[in-house]
Design an enzyme around this catalytic site. Sequence first.
Site, PDB file in Angstrom:
ATOM      1  N   GLY A 155     -41.643  -2.711 -23.634  1.00  0.00           N
ATOM      2  CA  GLY A 155     -42.552  -3.961 -23.891  1.00  0.00           C
ATOM      3  C   GLY A 155     -43.165  -3.928 -25.117  1.00  0.00           C
ATOM      4  CD  GLU A 176     -38.756  -6.350 -24.157  1.00  0.00           C
ATOM      5  OE1 GLU A 176     -39.415  -5.757 -23.549  1.00  0.00           O
ATOM      6  OE2 GLU A 176     -37.707  -6.927 -24.121  1.00  0.00           O
ATOM      7  CD  GLU A 196     -37.135  -1.657 -22.215  1.00  0.00           C
ATOM      8  OE1 GLU A 196     -36.503  -0.899 -23.094  1.00  0.00           O
ATOM      9  OE2 GLU A 196     -37.857  -2.606 -22.677  1.00  0.00           O
TER      10      GLU A 196
HETATM   11  N1  T1G Z   1     -46.217   2.830 -17.436  1.00  0.00           N
HETATM   12  C1  T1G Z   1     -47.047   3.510 -16.768  1.00  0.00           C
HETATM   13  N2  T1G Z   1     -47.422   4.922 -16.808  1.00  0.00           N
HETATM   14  C2  T1G Z   1     -46.909   5.471 -17.624  1.00  0.00           C
HETATM   15  C3  T1G Z   1     -45.749   4.606 -18.582  1.00  0.00           C
HETATM   16  C4  T1G Z   1     -45.629   3.536 -18.545  1.00  0.00           C
HETATM   17  N3  T1G Z   1     -44.724   2.716 -19.364  1.00  0.00           N
HETATM   18  N4  T1G Z   1     -45.775   5.684 -19.804  1.00  0.00           N
HETATM   19  C5  T1G Z   1     -46.209   6.848 -19.764  1.00  0.00           C
HETATM   20  N5  T1G Z   1     -47.072   6.646 -18.720  1.00  0.00           N
HETATM   21  C6  T1G Z   1     -47.987   7.574 -17.983  1.00  0.00           C
HETATM   22  C7  T1G Z   1     -47.202   9.006 -17.542  1.00  0.00           C
HETATM   23  O1  T1G Z   1     -46.827   8.902 -16.218  1.00  0.00           O
HETATM   24  C8  T1G Z   1     -48.321  10.035 -17.549  1.00  0.00           C
HETATM   25  O2  T1G Z   1     -49.387   9.763 -16.372  1.00  0.00           O
HETATM   26  C9  T1G Z   1     -48.922   9.603 -18.826  1.00  0.00           C
HETATM   27  O3  T1G Z   1     -48.994   8.137 -18.842  1.00  0.00           O
HETATM   28  C10 T1G Z   1     -48.532  10.491 -20.180  1.00  0.00           C
HETATM   29  O4  T1G Z   1     -47.211  10.271 -20.147  1.00  0.00           O
HETATM   30  C11 T1G Z   1     -41.142  -5.237 -19.905  1.00  0.00           C
HETATM   31  C12 T1G Z   1     -39.752  -3.675 -18.551  1.00  0.00           C
HETATM   32  C13 T1G Z   1     -44.958   7.256 -23.960  1.00  0.00           C
HETATM   33  C14 T1G Z   1     -43.216   8.871 -25.110  1.00  0.00           C
HETATM   34  O5  T1G Z   1     -39.961   3.794 -20.604  1.00  0.00           O
HETATM   35  O6  T1G Z   1     -41.540   7.655 -22.483  1.00  0.00           O
HETATM   36  O7  T1G Z   1     -41.398  -1.886 -20.919  1.00  0.00           O
HETATM   37  O8  T1G Z   1     -48.915  12.076 -15.368  1.00  0.00           O
HETATM   38  O9  T1G Z   1     -46.780  12.721 -19.860  1.00  0.00           O
HETATM   39  O10 T1G Z   1     -45.079  13.272 -22.936  1.00  0.00           O
HETATM   40  O11 T1G Z   1     -38.924  -5.062 -21.083  1.00  0.00           O
HETATM   41  O12 T1G Z   1     -44.755   8.520 -21.600  1.00  0.00           O
HETATM   42  O13 T1G Z   1     -50.777  11.604 -17.126  1.00  0.00           O
HETATM   43  O14 T1G Z   1     -50.733  10.462 -14.536  1.00  0.00           O
HETATM   44  O15 T1G Z   1     -45.216  11.113 -20.537  1.00  0.00           O
HETATM   45  O16 T1G Z   1     -47.042  12.081 -24.513  1.00  0.00           O
HETATM   46  C15 T1G Z   1     -40.571   1.137 -20.947  1.00  0.00           C
HETATM   47  C16 T1G Z   1     -42.096   5.566 -20.769  1.00  0.00           C
HETATM   48  C17 T1G Z   1     -41.222   0.868 -19.653  1.00  0.00           C
HETATM   49  C18 T1G Z   1     -41.974   4.468 -21.912  1.00  0.00           C
HETATM   50  C19 T1G Z   1     -45.529   9.563 -24.055  1.00  0.00           C
HETATM   51  N6  T1G Z   1     -41.400   2.476 -21.467  1.00  0.00           N
HETATM   52  N7  T1G Z   1     -43.029   6.691 -21.257  1.00  0.00           N
HETATM   53  O17 T1G Z   1     -45.111  10.728 -23.635  1.00  0.00           O
HETATM   54  O18 T1G Z   1     -46.925  11.623 -21.992  1.00  0.00           O
HETATM   55  S1  T1G Z   1     -40.438  -0.685 -18.968  1.00  0.00           S
HETATM   56  C20 T1G Z   1     -41.067   3.588 -21.328  1.00  0.00           C
HETATM   57  C21 T1G Z   1     -42.838   7.755 -22.198  1.00  0.00           C
HETATM   58  C22 T1G Z   1     -40.597  -2.002 -19.897  1.00  0.00           C
HETATM   59  C23 T1G Z   1     -40.330  -4.314 -20.960  1.00  0.00           C
HETATM   60  C24 T1G Z   1     -39.574  -3.227 -19.742  1.00  0.00           C
HETATM   61  C25 T1G Z   1     -43.715   8.791 -22.433  1.00  0.00           C
HETATM   62  C26 T1G Z   1     -44.283   8.598 -23.917  1.00  0.00           C
HETATM   63  P1  T1G Z   1     -49.936  11.031 -15.812  1.00  0.00           P
HETATM   64  P2  T1G Z   1     -46.297  11.645 -20.771  1.00  0.00           P
HETATM   65  P3  T1G Z   1     -46.157  12.072 -23.326  1.00  0.00           P
END
Ligand code: T1G
Length: 701
Positions: free
Chosen positions: A105, A108, A128
């Site tokens: 997002g 996006e 995603e």
């Molecule tokens: N939502 C909620 N929590 C998240 C999060 C997210 N998108 N991304 C990370 N966290 C939390 C994670 O659980 C951890 O929590 C902390 O942040 C640090 O993350 C509308 C529907 C950004 C590259 O898939 O790839 O958008 O353990 O340990 O190694 O079309 O986090 O500390 O409690 O991974 O520095 C799409 C997922 C969502 C990105 C950072 N986005 N995140 O890596 O830290 S769907 C993703 C990552 C979406 C739209 C659609 C990585 C990072 P805690 P981390 P990091």
Amino acid sequence: MTLSTSPIATRLEQGCAVITANNPPVNALGHAVRAGLMAALRSALADPAVSSVVITCAGRTFFAGADIREFGKPSQPPHLGKVLDLIEQADKPIVAAIHGTALGGGMELALACHARVIEATAKVGLPEVKLGLIPGAGGTQRTPRLIGLMAALDLVTSGRHVGAAEAKELGLVDHVVAADLEREAIDYARSLVGKPLRRTGELSIPACDQAAFDQAAMRIIGRARGQLSPRIAIEAVRSSATAPFRGGLMAERLLFQELVRSDQSRALRHAFFAEREVQRAPQLASATPRSLSRVGVIGAGTMGAGIAMALLDGGLMVTVVENDADAAARGRERIDGLMARALRSGRLSEAGRDERLKRLTVTDDFHQLQAMDLVIEAAFEDMAVKKEIFARLADVTPKGTVLATNTSYLDINEIARAAAGREADVIGLHFFSPANIMRLVEVVGPASADKDAVATGFALARRLGKLPVLCGVCEGFVGNRILAQWRQIAEFALEDGALPEEVDAALEAYGLAMGPFAVADLAGLDIAASRRRRLAGTRNPEARYSGAIPDKLVELGRLGQKTGAGFYRYENGARRSDPEVHAIIRSFWPHTGMSDTLFDGELLQRRIRAVMVNEGAKILAEGIVARPLDIDLVLIHGYGFPAWRGGPMFEADAIGLPQILADMEEVHARFGAGWEPAPLLKELARTNGRFADLGDGSSPS
Ligand code: T1G
């Protein structure tokens, strides 16, 4: 003065409204952020003093996507799509200022802006699909309008991160800056004032070779191996070229909503959070890791060289010790080979290679290990060899140096006893080959180990960017123990009328990366044969023996790929069915009264899943691991279990434990002694419980 609780703040600079989000840790686009953005944008667009807008984030990254924790709960407006519509339709230029990782997002939102300014070290992506989803706020419709269908297909179906330079080259971003991101973004936004705004949704999609698109789509579907989201992503991207923009947005939204409710997405979201939860080992909360800068590796074979490479990648000083000068030279060549491969693949630069080599020593002088903070033994998988090494380590290294064995299934308690007086420093660090690539490390804490020693090994694995799973000592720890169980069910299937290809196909259809007999040929049939011999004395005489066919192949010298033949024949690197093996297998069928018309792939899948879960239940009840997610991650990251099923314990909960118990009772009825359902599985099935309810993994209260 009322403290603002909104995660959004706006300040005006030279007519530019700088809207900043601050929602640690990754600026996820949760409800409060979306509502705050909507309000701030409306206010800025209505303010005559504002002529342009910049959207930026505080902290370490631009928006990293929707808040994944909100999925599965009632969605609260404003939906992200509405916020992006407001941005795109605005009559004042709105520019995204990207640092860190603009993902999902977040990407996006940036695509809906009229321009994108990015820091040179930042990355963007639409990951995603890795969560079993597709972009749900215009990503599949706007990306093709900026970079074309083929490039959009790659980004949306791979979920890969794209660096700033590539993003600029593709046309995803407009301006790459080395520093002063916000300043540059403000200047860029102000430069757009009074000019026609480029609205992404209004751009036409460049023409695309339909055949090339279809071919790429077929390759993507082949690689997806049962995972839905890449297939759906293909259709969403394809629709951008056929449907009008608003229609495409609607189609994408409907597909997204279908996926967000799917079992596969729930499983992949479980795996995502489990990979972060596993880094917090509750059992080590009170322990203090020792400082680490110099690490020794004993043995520079395939595993030792891979481990040394992983340590060098982790920034440590590394001393590799081999038995003699020739072996040390060969070991150095292996490490140089790994560096060369990393260079060729672009994973490593020349400077990076040179810097690593400065931190590497390869020697046959065992006494150089006395200066190490931690030593990892990666020698031959033989108990006598390991005991001799650990006895020497106890002499040569000072008390407090952590002594780790990379053994994959030998008894670490016995190895620790060989390090007389230093049992407290001995742990296990079970890497998976290739050790510099595979993320999983089973961190094994024998009963005699000091908690700080275990915590030091755990901290090292994290420092190497690995996925550490803390486990206790048992035969094969978690992964090999479960593999040893379900592989027997596969071997029984051969005796009961199946051919290796049929069994492998059934398990690859289930989603395993590779069937058990192809894996056995890769690993070498002699490894499992020596384990069967080692355990012969402890085998339950009542239990049916599954090793007759593999033993026969080993007897014939068919050890797998390394001898050109095992369960399959290997010609020019290609794996082929082998009539010779079929004849050997058929010779067993009269004894079991079976024939090859009886093979039922779906039944085999259910049996193998039940056996995996049953062994996992025993591992939990014995306290070998603290949580079911530990088992899920080992199977996913070490044994090719499909992440879109969430791991065996997660999937068992999703299916329902009464069904798993029924399948396990069928296994017991068919194969007899040794295949009894585990007490914990029976207890949970009886009380309608779930493994996930076990909290820290103790048996149900
Ligand atoms: N939502 C909620 N929590 C998240 C999060 C997210 N998108 N991304 C990370 N966290 C939390 C994670 O659980 C951890 O929590 C902390 O942040 C640090 O993350 C509308 C529907 C950004 C590259 O898939 O790839 O958008 O353990 O340990 O190694 O079309 O986090 O500390 O409690 O991974 O520095 C799409 C997922 C969502 C990105 C950072 N986005 N995140 O890596 O830290 S769907 C993703 C990552 C979406 C739209 C659609 C990585 C990072 P805690 P981390 P990091």
